[in-house]
Write an enzyme that holds these catalytic residues in place. Structure first.
Site, mmCIF file in Angstrom:
data_model
loop_
_atom_site.group_PDB
_atom_site.id
_atom_site.type_symbol
_atom_site.label_atom_id
_atom_site.label_comp_id
_atom_site.label_asym_id
_atom_site.label_seq_id
_atom_site.Cartn_x
_atom_site.Cartn_y
_atom_site.Cartn_z
ATOM 1 N N ASP A 54 136.066 51.892 58.940
ATOM 2 C CA ASP A 54 134.742 50.992 59.345
ATOM 3 C C ASP A 54 133.802 50.935 57.822
ATOM 4 O O ASP A 54 132.887 50.199 57.877
ATOM 5 C CB ASP A 54 134.195 51.687 60.225
ATOM 6 C CG ASP A 54 132.944 51.099 60.790
ATOM 7 O OD1 ASP A 54 133.150 49.698 61.040
ATOM 8 O OD2 ASP A 54 131.755 51.516 60.859
ATOM 9 N N ARG A 84 131.397 57.079 55.120
ATOM 10 C CA ARG A 84 130.977 56.109 53.959
ATOM 11 C C ARG A 84 132.253 56.080 52.879
ATOM 12 O O ARG A 84 133.048 56.883 53.067
ATOM 13 C CB ARG A 84 130.064 57.300 53.023
ATOM 14 C CG ARG A 84 128.654 57.265 53.502
ATOM 15 C CD ARG A 84 127.960 55.648 53.400
ATOM 16 N NE ARG A 84 126.591 55.491 53.946
ATOM 17 C CZ ARG A 84 126.511 55.142 55.294
ATOM 18 N NH1 ARG A 84 127.252 55.058 56.275
ATOM 19 N NH2 ARG A 84 125.054 55.117 55.613
ATOM 20 N N ILE A 112 127.317 63.373 64.405
ATOM 21 C CA ILE A 112 128.265 62.541 64.876
ATOM 22 C C ILE A 112 129.649 63.504 64.766
ATOM 23 O O ILE A 112 130.236 63.404 65.917
ATOM 24 C CB ILE A 112 128.634 61.467 63.829
ATOM 25 C CG1 ILE A 112 127.215 60.574 63.751
ATOM 26 C CG2 ILE A 112 129.673 60.496 64.385
ATOM 27 C CD1 ILE A 112 126.888 59.423 62.877
ATOM 28 N N GLU A 129 131.839 47.469 50.160
ATOM 29 C CA GLU A 129 131.473 46.587 51.147
ATOM 30 C C GLU A 129 130.579 45.640 50.854
ATOM 31 O O GLU A 129 130.347 44.568 51.592
ATOM 32 C CB GLU A 129 131.343 47.414 52.476
ATOM 33 C CG GLU A 129 130.268 48.168 52.443
ATOM 34 C CD GLU A 129 130.304 49.332 53.647
ATOM 35 O OE1 GLU A 129 131.296 49.509 54.363
ATOM 36 O OE2 GLU A 129 129.323 49.812 53.896
ATOM 37 N N HIS A 184 131.315 47.943 59.061
ATOM 38 C CA HIS A 184 130.432 48.966 59.130
ATOM 39 C C HIS A 184 129.746 48.583 60.607
ATOM 40 O O HIS A 184 128.834 48.364 60.471
ATOM 41 C CB HIS A 184 129.551 48.649 57.916
ATOM 42 C CG HIS A 184 128.635 50.203 57.810
ATOM 43 N ND1 HIS A 184 128.889 50.783 56.387
ATOM 44 C CD2 HIS A 184 128.220 51.101 58.601
ATOM 45 C CE1 HIS A 184 128.021 51.937 56.521
ATOM 46 N NE2 HIS A 184 127.773 51.949 57.892
#
Ligand code: NAD
Length: 333
Positions: A261, A237, A158, A266, A298
Site C-alpha cells: 500500500d 512506509r 496499528i 509514490e 496509500h
C-alpha cells in the site's frame, strides 16, 4: 469560535456536516481549494483557527498572512506534520495541532485482508475462473491462517490491532519492536530480532514508521533469510523496503506475494488518474502489473470512520486549544 477550513475533499463533506450539526456554536467556513497563493484571499481577520489537509508546500507569505490576521491555531487533518514549516509557525506564535491516532483498525484490517487475499490464493483463483478454468487443482489449495505464523514488525497502535485480528483468526502471532510493550505482549510473542521474525513467519506485516534507521531495512540480505512462500505486507512506509530487492525475491520465488500500500517513490503518483505512457517509474509499473503484487496508492487508512475521525479530532483539538490552551497528545507546538 470561527475556523477557516481548506482543502475539503468530497469524501470529507459528510464529516464536516455532521460536526456542524453537533457543534452549531462553531462557525466553519469551508473551501475545497488547497491553501495556495490564490486561495489565500480567504484568510482574513475574525478567524481563530485554520484547518488544513495537504502535502503541497505552503509559502512563507501565507504563514505570515495567517499570523497577521490574528489566527493563532493551525489544525492539520493528518497524523503527519512534516509538510508544514514548524520553524515559521513557532516564530509566528501559531499553535499546531494534529490527529495522532485516527483509526488503527482501518490500516490493520487492510493488512489482514491483503494477507488473506493471497493466503487463500484469490489472485490465482480469479485468474483461473476468468479463463473459465473451474477445476479444483493443487496450485489453488490454500493454507488456513490458524496453521500459519504471522510476524508483526512494529507493535505500536496499528501493529497491535493487526496482531489481534490475526490472532482472532487463529494464527500464531510474533512481533518485533525496539520497545516491546506490555499490551502487545498480551497478544503476541516477542522475538529478539527482525532476522528471527522473518525466519519464523509465513506472513510478515510492517507497522513501523520511516526513520533513518529503518531505511531499506527489508533488503536483499533480509529477504534471503525469509521463510519460503512468504506473504509480505507493507501498509507502513515505502522506504522501509528496497523495492527492487523485493521484486527480485518475488522473481526468485522466495516470496509468494506482496501487499503493497506504500511505495517509496509514490509521492508524485498517488491520488491522480494516469495514462500508462506517462508513468515513468518502471518499478511502479511492475508493481501495478504483477499478479503476485497487490499494489494500492496509500489507501489503507481510507475508511468512513478514519475520515470522520480525521476531521472531527482535528477540529476538536483546535477548539480545545482555543478554549483551554491545551489538547494533550494532539498538540505539536
Ligand atoms: P506507532 O508509533 O504507534 O508504532 C510504531 C512502532 O514501530 C513503535 O512501537 C516503534 O517502537 C516501532 N519501531 C520503530 N522503528 C523500529 C525498528 N527499527 N524496529 C522495530 N520496531 C520499530 O505507529 P502506528 O500509528 O502504529 O503507525 C505505524 C505505521 O503505519 C507508520 O509508518 C505510519 O506512517 C503508517 N500508516 C500508514 C497508513 C496508510 O494508509 N497506509 C495510515 C496511517 C499510518
Amino acid at each position: 469560535m470561527k475556523i477557516l477550513v481548506y482543502a475539503v475533499r468530497e469524501d470529507e463533506k459528510d464529516a464536516f456536516k455532521l460536526y456542524q450539526e453537533k457543534h452549531p456554536e462553531i462557525e466553519l467556513e469551508i473551501h475545497e481549494s488547497l491553501l495556495t497563493e490564490e486561495s489565500s484571499q480567504y484568510i482574513r481577520e475574525g478567524f481563530d483557527a485554520i484547518c488544513v489537509s495537504q502535502v503541497r508546500a505552503i509559502s512563507e507569505e501565507i504563514y505570515r498572512k495567517v499570523a497577521n490576521c490574528g489566527i493563532k491555531i493551525w489544525a492539520t487533518r493528518s497524523a503527519g506534520f512534516d509538510m508544514y514549516r514548524l520553524d515559521l509557525l513557532k516564530e509566528l506564535g501559531i499553535r499546531l495541532v494534529r490527529v495522532p491516532v485516527y483509526s488503527p483498525n482501518a490500516i490493520a484490517e487492510y493488512a489482514v485482508s491483503g494477507a488473506l487475499y493471497f493466503s487463500r490464493n484469490f489472485d490465482k483463483i480469479q485468474k483461473n475462473v476468468q479463463e473459465l478454468d473451474l477445476r479444483w487443482i493443487k496450485p489453488i489449495v490454500s493454507e488456513e491462517i490458524r496453521k500459519q505464523k504471522v510476524g508483526i514488525f512494529g507493535t505500536g497502535n496499528i501493529g497491535r490491532v493487526a496482531a489481534l485480528h490475526f490472532k482472532n483468526l487463529g494464527a500464531e502471532v510474533y512481533g518485533y519492536d525496539l520497545y516491546p510493550s506490555k499490551e502487545a505482549a498480551e497478544i503476541l510473542t516477542y522475538v529478539e530480532s527482525l532476522e528471527e521474525l522473518v525466519k519464523t513467519c509465513d506472513i510478515i506485516s510492517l507497522h513501523a514508521p520511516a526513520t533513518e534507521e529503518n531505511y531499506h531495512i527489508f533488503n536483499e540480505e533480509l529477504f534471503n533469510l525469509c521463510k519460503p512462500n512468504l506473504i509480505f505486507v507493507n501498509t507502513a512506509r515505502g522506504s522501509l523496503v528496497d523495492t527492487k530487492a523485493m521484486l527480485k525475491a518475488l522473481d526468485d520465488k522466495k516470496i509468494r506475494a506482496v501487499v503493497m500500500d506504500t511505495y517509496e517513490f509514490e509521492g508524485p503518483y498517488i491520488n491522480k488518474v494516469w495514462k500508462k505512457e506517462d508513468i515513468k517509474d518502471e518499478v511502479l509499473l511492475a508493481l501495478i502489473e504483477r499478479e503476485d503484487v497487490l499494489y494500492s496508492p496509500h489507501i489503507a487508512f481510507y475508511t468512513h470512520t478514519a475520515i470522520e475521525n480525521l476531521v472531527h479530532i482535528a477540529l476538536d483539538a483546535a477548539v480545545k486549544v482555543f478554549n483551554t490552551g491545551k489538547a494533550n497528545e494532539e498538540v505539536i507546538l
